[in-house]
Design a protein around this motif. Structure first.
Motif, PDB file in Angstrom:
ATOM      1  N   ARG A 335       0.865  -1.182   0.000  1.00  0.00           N
ATOM      2  CA  ARG A 335       0.000   0.000   0.000  1.00  0.00           C
ATOM      3  C   ARG A 335       0.901   1.231   0.000  1.00  0.00           C
ATOM      4  O   ARG A 335       1.889   1.280   0.723  1.00  0.00           O
ATOM      5  CB  ARG A 335      -0.909  -0.014   1.234  1.00  0.00           C
ATOM      6  CG  ARG A 335      -2.214  -0.788   1.080  1.00  0.00           C
ATOM      7  CD  ARG A 335      -2.086  -2.112   0.394  1.00  0.00           C
ATOM      8  NE  ARG A 335      -3.336  -2.884   0.437  1.00  0.00           N
ATOM      9  CZ  ARG A 335      -3.555  -3.983  -0.240  1.00  0.00           C
ATOM     10  NH1 ARG A 335      -2.623  -4.472  -1.033  1.00  0.00           N
ATOM     11  NH2 ARG A 335      -4.693  -4.617  -0.140  1.00  0.00           N
ATOM     12  N   ARG A 336       0.547   2.251  -0.806  1.00  0.00           N
ATOM     13  CA  ARG A 336       1.465   3.369  -1.023  1.00  0.00           C
ATOM     14  C   ARG A 336       0.907   4.714  -0.621  1.00  0.00           C
ATOM     15  O   ARG A 336      -0.280   4.959  -0.725  1.00  0.00           O
ATOM     16  CB  ARG A 336       1.817   3.443  -2.506  1.00  0.00           C
ATOM     17  CG  ARG A 336       2.773   2.358  -2.864  1.00  0.00           C
ATOM     18  CD  ARG A 336       3.618   2.803  -3.997  1.00  0.00           C
ATOM     19  NE  ARG A 336       4.921   2.197  -3.876  1.00  0.00           N
ATOM     20  CZ  ARG A 336       5.819   2.191  -4.838  1.00  0.00           C
ATOM     21  NH1 ARG A 336       5.556   2.775  -5.974  1.00  0.00           N
ATOM     22  NH2 ARG A 336       6.972   1.612  -4.645  1.00  0.00           N
ATOM     23  N   SER A 337       1.798   5.577  -0.187  1.00  0.00           N
ATOM     24  CA  SER A 337       1.419   6.942   0.135  1.00  0.00           C
ATOM     25  C   SER A 337       2.444   7.893  -0.453  1.00  0.00           C
ATOM     26  O   SER A 337       3.642   7.714  -0.282  1.00  0.00           O
ATOM     27  CB  SER A 337       1.368   7.113   1.647  1.00  0.00           C
ATOM     28  OG  SER A 337       1.320   8.488   1.955  1.00  0.00           O
ATOM     29  N   TYR A 345      -2.014   1.274  -4.300  1.00  0.00           N
ATOM     30  CA  TYR A 345      -1.084   0.191  -3.988  1.00  0.00           C
ATOM     31  C   TYR A 345      -0.102   0.059  -5.135  1.00  0.00           C
ATOM     32  O   TYR A 345      -0.347   0.542  -6.242  1.00  0.00           O
ATOM     33  CB  TYR A 345      -1.830  -1.116  -3.719  1.00  0.00           C
ATOM     34  CG  TYR A 345      -2.380  -1.781  -4.949  1.00  0.00           C
ATOM     35  CD1 TYR A 345      -3.592  -1.381  -5.504  1.00  0.00           C
ATOM     36  CD2 TYR A 345      -1.691  -2.826  -5.572  1.00  0.00           C
ATOM     37  CE1 TYR A 345      -4.099  -1.985  -6.633  1.00  0.00           C
ATOM     38  CE2 TYR A 345      -2.198  -3.437  -6.705  1.00  0.00           C
ATOM     39  CZ  TYR A 345      -3.395  -3.010  -7.235  1.00  0.00           C
ATOM     40  OH  TYR A 345      -3.895  -3.603  -8.349  1.00  0.00           O
ATOM     41  N   HIS A 346       0.999  -0.607  -4.870  1.00  0.00           N
ATOM     42  CA  HIS A 346       2.040  -0.752  -5.871  1.00  0.00           C
ATOM     43  C   HIS A 346       1.632  -1.863  -6.835  1.00  0.00           C
ATOM     44  O   HIS A 346       1.551  -3.017  -6.438  1.00  0.00           O
ATOM     45  CB  HIS A 346       3.364  -1.088  -5.171  1.00  0.00           C
ATOM     46  CG  HIS A 346       4.544  -0.998  -6.067  1.00  0.00           C
ATOM     47  ND1 HIS A 346       5.592  -1.878  -6.005  1.00  0.00           N
ATOM     48  CD2 HIS A 346       4.842  -0.120  -7.058  1.00  0.00           C
ATOM     49  CE1 HIS A 346       6.488  -1.538  -6.907  1.00  0.00           C
ATOM     50  NE2 HIS A 346       6.059  -0.482  -7.561  1.00  0.00           N
ATOM     51  N   ALA A 347       1.386  -1.503  -8.087  1.00  0.00           N
ATOM     52  CA  ALA A 347       0.813  -2.452  -9.035  1.00  0.00           C
ATOM     53  C   ALA A 347       1.870  -3.270  -9.768  1.00  0.00           C
ATOM     54  O   ALA A 347       1.538  -4.067 -10.641  1.00  0.00           O
ATOM     55  CB  ALA A 347      -0.062  -1.700 -10.037  1.00  0.00           C
ATOM     56  N   THR A 349       6.408  -4.724  -9.686  1.00  0.00           N
ATOM     57  CA  THR A 349       7.579  -5.073  -8.888  1.00  0.00           C
ATOM     58  C   THR A 349       8.733  -4.180  -9.329  1.00  0.00           C
ATOM     59  O   THR A 349       8.970  -4.031 -10.533  1.00  0.00           O
ATOM     60  CB  THR A 349       7.943  -6.552  -9.116  1.00  0.00           C
ATOM     61  OG1 THR A 349       6.821  -7.347  -8.769  1.00  0.00           O
ATOM     62  CG2 THR A 349       9.137  -6.974  -8.272  1.00  0.00           C
ATOM     63  N   ASP A 350       9.421  -3.564  -8.368  1.00  0.00           N
ATOM     64  CA  ASP A 350      10.554  -2.690  -8.685  1.00  0.00           C
ATOM     65  C   ASP A 350      11.874  -3.424  -8.490  1.00  0.00           C
ATOM     66  O   ASP A 350      12.051  -4.139  -7.505  1.00  0.00           O
ATOM     67  CB  ASP A 350      10.548  -1.460  -7.767  1.00  0.00           C
ATOM     68  CG  ASP A 350       9.434  -0.487  -8.117  1.00  0.00           C
ATOM     69  OD1 ASP A 350       8.795  -0.692  -9.167  1.00  0.00           O
ATOM     70  OD2 ASP A 350       9.211   0.450  -7.336  1.00  0.00           O
ATOM     71  N   PHE A 351      12.791  -3.203  -9.432  1.00  0.00           N
ATOM     72  CA  PHE A 351      14.152  -3.739  -9.322  1.00  0.00           C
ATOM     73  C   PHE A 351      15.104  -2.556  -9.320  1.00  0.00           C
ATOM     74  O   PHE A 351      15.002  -1.690 -10.182  1.00  0.00           O
ATOM     75  CB  PHE A 351      14.479  -4.640 -10.516  1.00  0.00           C
ATOM     76  CG  PHE A 351      13.573  -5.836 -10.640  1.00  0.00           C
ATOM     77  CD1 PHE A 351      13.911  -7.043 -10.037  1.00  0.00           C
ATOM     78  CD2 PHE A 351      12.385  -5.754 -11.349  1.00  0.00           C
ATOM     79  CE1 PHE A 351      13.081  -8.143 -10.147  1.00  0.00           C
ATOM     80  CE2 PHE A 351      11.559  -6.850 -11.463  1.00  0.00           C
ATOM     81  CZ  PHE A 351      11.899  -8.050 -10.863  1.00  0.00           C
ATOM     82  N   PRO A 424      17.375   5.273 -10.081  1.00  0.00           N
ATOM     83  CA  PRO A 424      17.348   4.317 -11.193  1.00  0.00           C
ATOM     84  C   PRO A 424      16.714   2.993 -10.779  1.00  0.00           C
ATOM     85  O   PRO A 424      17.158   2.381  -9.796  1.00  0.00           O
ATOM     86  CB  PRO A 424      18.821   4.125 -11.553  1.00  0.00           C
ATOM     87  CG  PRO A 424      19.605   5.026 -10.686  1.00  0.00           C
ATOM     88  CD  PRO A 424      18.725   5.669  -9.698  1.00  0.00           C
ATOM     89  N   HIS A 425      15.652   2.604 -11.437  1.00  0.00           N
ATOM     90  CA  HIS A 425      15.021   1.308 -11.159  1.00  0.00           C
ATOM     91  C   HIS A 425      14.107   0.928 -12.314  1.00  0.00           C
ATOM     92  O   HIS A 425      13.749   1.764 -13.140  1.00  0.00           O
ATOM     93  CB  HIS A 425      14.233   1.344  -9.844  1.00  0.00           C
ATOM     94  CG  HIS A 425      12.885   2.004  -9.916  1.00  0.00           C
ATOM     95  ND1 HIS A 425      12.718   3.368 -10.041  1.00  0.00           N
ATOM     96  CD2 HIS A 425      11.630   1.483  -9.897  1.00  0.00           C
ATOM     97  CE1 HIS A 425      11.429   3.658 -10.083  1.00  0.00           C
ATOM     98  NE2 HIS A 425      10.734   2.533 -10.002  1.00  0.00           N
ATOM     99  N   LEU A 426      13.767  -0.364 -12.377  1.00  0.00           N
ATOM    100  CA  LEU A 426      12.774  -0.834 -13.345  1.00  0.00           C
ATOM    101  C   LEU A 426      11.489  -1.127 -12.586  1.00  0.00           C
ATOM    102  O   LEU A 426      11.504  -1.832 -11.576  1.00  0.00           O
ATOM    103  CB  LEU A 426      13.248  -2.130 -14.031  1.00  0.00           C
ATOM    104  CG  LEU A 426      12.153  -2.868 -14.823  1.00  0.00           C
ATOM    105  CD1 LEU A 426      11.732  -2.073 -16.050  1.00  0.00           C
ATOM    106  CD2 LEU A 426      12.603  -4.270 -15.220  1.00  0.00           C
ATOM    107  N   HIS A 427      10.385  -0.581 -13.068  1.00  0.00           N
ATOM    108  CA  HIS A 427       9.072  -0.963 -12.551  1.00  0.00           C
ATOM    109  C   HIS A 427       8.476  -1.921 -13.572  1.00  0.00           C
ATOM    110  O   HIS A 427       8.280  -1.566 -14.728  1.00  0.00           O
ATOM    111  CB  HIS A 427       8.190   0.277 -12.372  1.00  0.00           C
ATOM    112  CG  HIS A 427       6.772  -0.041 -12.014  1.00  0.00           C
ATOM    113  ND1 HIS A 427       6.285   0.071 -10.733  1.00  0.00           N
ATOM    114  CD2 HIS A 427       5.741  -0.489 -12.771  1.00  0.00           C
ATOM    115  CE1 HIS A 427       4.998  -0.285 -10.722  1.00  0.00           C
ATOM    116  NE2 HIS A 427       4.646  -0.631 -11.956  1.00  0.00           N
ATOM    117  N   TRP A 428       8.227  -3.160 -13.134  1.00  0.00           N
ATOM    118  CA  TRP A 428       7.723  -4.202 -14.039  1.00  0.00           C
ATOM    119  C   TRP A 428       6.299  -4.540 -13.641  1.00  0.00           C
ATOM    120  O   TRP A 428       6.021  -4.843 -12.488  1.00  0.00           O
ATOM    121  CB  TRP A 428       8.613  -5.444 -13.923  1.00  0.00           C
ATOM    122  CG  TRP A 428       8.193  -6.597 -14.778  1.00  0.00           C
ATOM    123  CD1 TRP A 428       7.590  -6.524 -15.998  1.00  0.00           C
ATOM    124  CD2 TRP A 428       8.338  -7.993 -14.479  1.00  0.00           C
ATOM    125  NE1 TRP A 428       7.370  -7.787 -16.492  1.00  0.00           N
ATOM    126  CE2 TRP A 428       7.817  -8.705 -15.586  1.00  0.00           C
ATOM    127  CE3 TRP A 428       8.870  -8.704 -13.410  1.00  0.00           C
ATOM    128  CZ2 TRP A 428       7.801 -10.098 -15.631  1.00  0.00           C
ATOM    129  CZ3 TRP A 428       8.866 -10.086 -13.452  1.00  0.00           C
ATOM    130  CH2 TRP A 428       8.327 -10.780 -14.558  1.00  0.00           C
TER     131      TRP A 428
END
Ligand SMILES: [Zn+2]
Length: 458
Positions: A335-337, A345-347, A349-351, A424-428
């Motif tokens: 859950r995100r704020s 919510y975070h839909a 996965t972040d790397f 720097p990150h990938l949101h997948w």
């Protein structure tokens, strides 16, 4: 003071010895069992407990283990049902009961239930995972009157007595079913399986249906209708469950239609809550402006149009590969704020990895979007076919173009820090029929039901 009788005085040491022996006897009876299993690299106690039809607590007690994590390869373990460890897994199918399964496994039903830690041996759930001795294939259950002998049964069904004996090796009790060789099924639906069961919200469930004759099928759940994909005999429907779905029993109606007839069947899907965390994002001042909904409106419409693609050709293979060699920095579902209340919510996965780290396709597909967006930064969307679509945000570089067909493992671009991003990150992201689900589930063996070779016709 009276002196003890002479005989007692002479034999006091004998009495002490007898008392000691009496105390030692129960100790000897409780001598530990010989170990049944040697711990292999990668084993966990939870995993062994599940495979051995036991619980972590029971294995800890039997083996005097204080810390359930402190297992080492080569460690001998005592197990309550040692045979169960070598039994293959079986997914409970339509119309299967403890009685019919135990019969086919050649076990008394209560033994099969005990080895699987069944607290309510009356109840089995479709898709439930059990461990049983190899099941006699091609058998079906019948319930003739108890007075009918095996010889009479064989004569009645045109079978030899040994055929009946082989399928029914144990004496029959009052309500036991009798197993007979299966005949061509009269019903349209020959099997339905659901996996995983139970399923976490935010995950994908696979509904696999087989039919005896050529047919089409669809599934109805949560007020939506989704098609099954298949070759007319083996059908697969994917159910994507939102991370915000109410946990509980959600019925899935399977509807099958052939040229002459139709049939439907309701299957309960057990959805559990899962353990999703909370995270607070602190955006740098220069990117706060990106939270303005007006700015993201155009790209939201664009992405929303591609998310629910259901191209007929299946291009994806299974399991997926990781899109990047990097560790997960934020999991799906938390859950995100962004400063005020946990509204979303975070839909995905972040790397987290350095800018320039290559990103590759987790599965084959066709690129349907490859362009810079305001919030998502440099973005790519891939259509993998049959309702499976993935997205990649915040890239530094895009190395593919729209319409390009990519193979599993083919390079898509590189990690960056573009759009609404704090480093720097990938949101997948992975969508199943337009619903964002946890993509990491697709990296592991979450469902045998997903692999449906054409030869699976039974
Ligand atoms: Zn993300």
């Amino acid at each position: 003071m009276r002196r003890p009788p002479a005989m007692l005085r002479r034999c006091w040491w004998l009495i002490v010895l007898l008392a000691l022996a009496a105390m030692a006897a129960p100790l000897a009876a409780q001598a530990p069992h010989p170990p049944h299993y040697t711990v292999q690299p990668g084993d966990t106690l939870a995993d062994l407990a599940e495979r051995a039809g036991s619980t972590v607590a029971e294995l800890q007690r039997l083996n005097n283990l204080r810390d359930p994590r402190a297992l080492y390869p080569g460690q001998p373990l005592v197990l309550p049902h040692p045979a169960a460890l070598t039994w293959p897994a079986h997914r409970v199918g339509q119309d299967e009961t403890w009685l019919t399964l135990a019969r086919r496994a050649g076990l008394p039903w209560d033994e099969a239930a005990r080895a699987n830690r069944a607290l309510h041996p009356g109840a089995l759930t479709l898709g439930q995972r059990l461990h049983l001795p190899p099941l006699a294939a091609g058998a079906r259950a019948a319930s003739p009157p108890v007075t009918v002998t095996r010889v009479a049964l064989a004569a009645h069904h045109g079978l030899s007595t040994w055929q009946v004996r082989r399928l029914n090796p144990l004496p029959r009790y009052l309500d036991d079913p009798v197993m007979l060789p299966s005949v061509e099924p009269a019903s349209l639906i020959t099997s339905v399986s659901v996996s995983p069961q139970p399923v976490l919200r935010g995950q994908t469930a696979a509904i696999r249906v087989t039919t005896g004759i050529t047919a089409t099928c669809d599934v109805v759940y949560l007020e939506r209708v989704e098609p099954c994909w298949g070759d007319g005999f083996a059908h697969l429907a994917l159910v994507g469950l939102s991370a915000l779905l109410e946990p509980g029993r959600h019925p899935v109606e399977v509807r099958v239609q052939s040229a002459e007839s139709h049939e439907s069947l309701s299957v309960p899907l057990h959805v559990t809550a899962g353990d999703y965390g909370y995270s607070r994002i602190n955006l740098p001042a220069d990117r706060q402006v990106l939270l303005d909904p007006a700015l993201s409106q155009e790209e939201r419409v664009k992405v929303a149009a591609l998310r629910p693609l259901r191209s007929a050709e299946r291009l994806w293979e299974y399991p997926f590969l990781l899109p990047v060699e990097a560790s997960v920095s934020s999991h799906y579902g938390s859950r995100r704020s962004y400063g005020y209340g946990f509204t979303s919510y975070h839909a995905g996965t972040d790397f987290r990895a350095h800018t320039g780290t290559p990103i590759s396709a987790p599965a084959s597909g066709v690129v349907v979007l490859a362009e810079p967006l305001v919030v998502r930064g440099n973005a790519i969307i891939i259509d993998h076919g049959q309702g499976v679509v993935t997205g990649y945000w915040h890239l530094a570089r895009i190395d593919v173009r729209v319409g390009q067909r990519v193979a599993q493992g083919e390079r898509l671009g590189t990690i960056g820090n573009t759009g609404l991003s704090t480093g720097p990150h990938l949101h997948w992201e992975l969508w199943i029929n337009g619903v964002a689900v946890n993509p990491l589930q697709w990296l592991t063996d979450f469902s045998e039901g997903l692999i449906t070779p054409a030869s699976a016709r039974e």
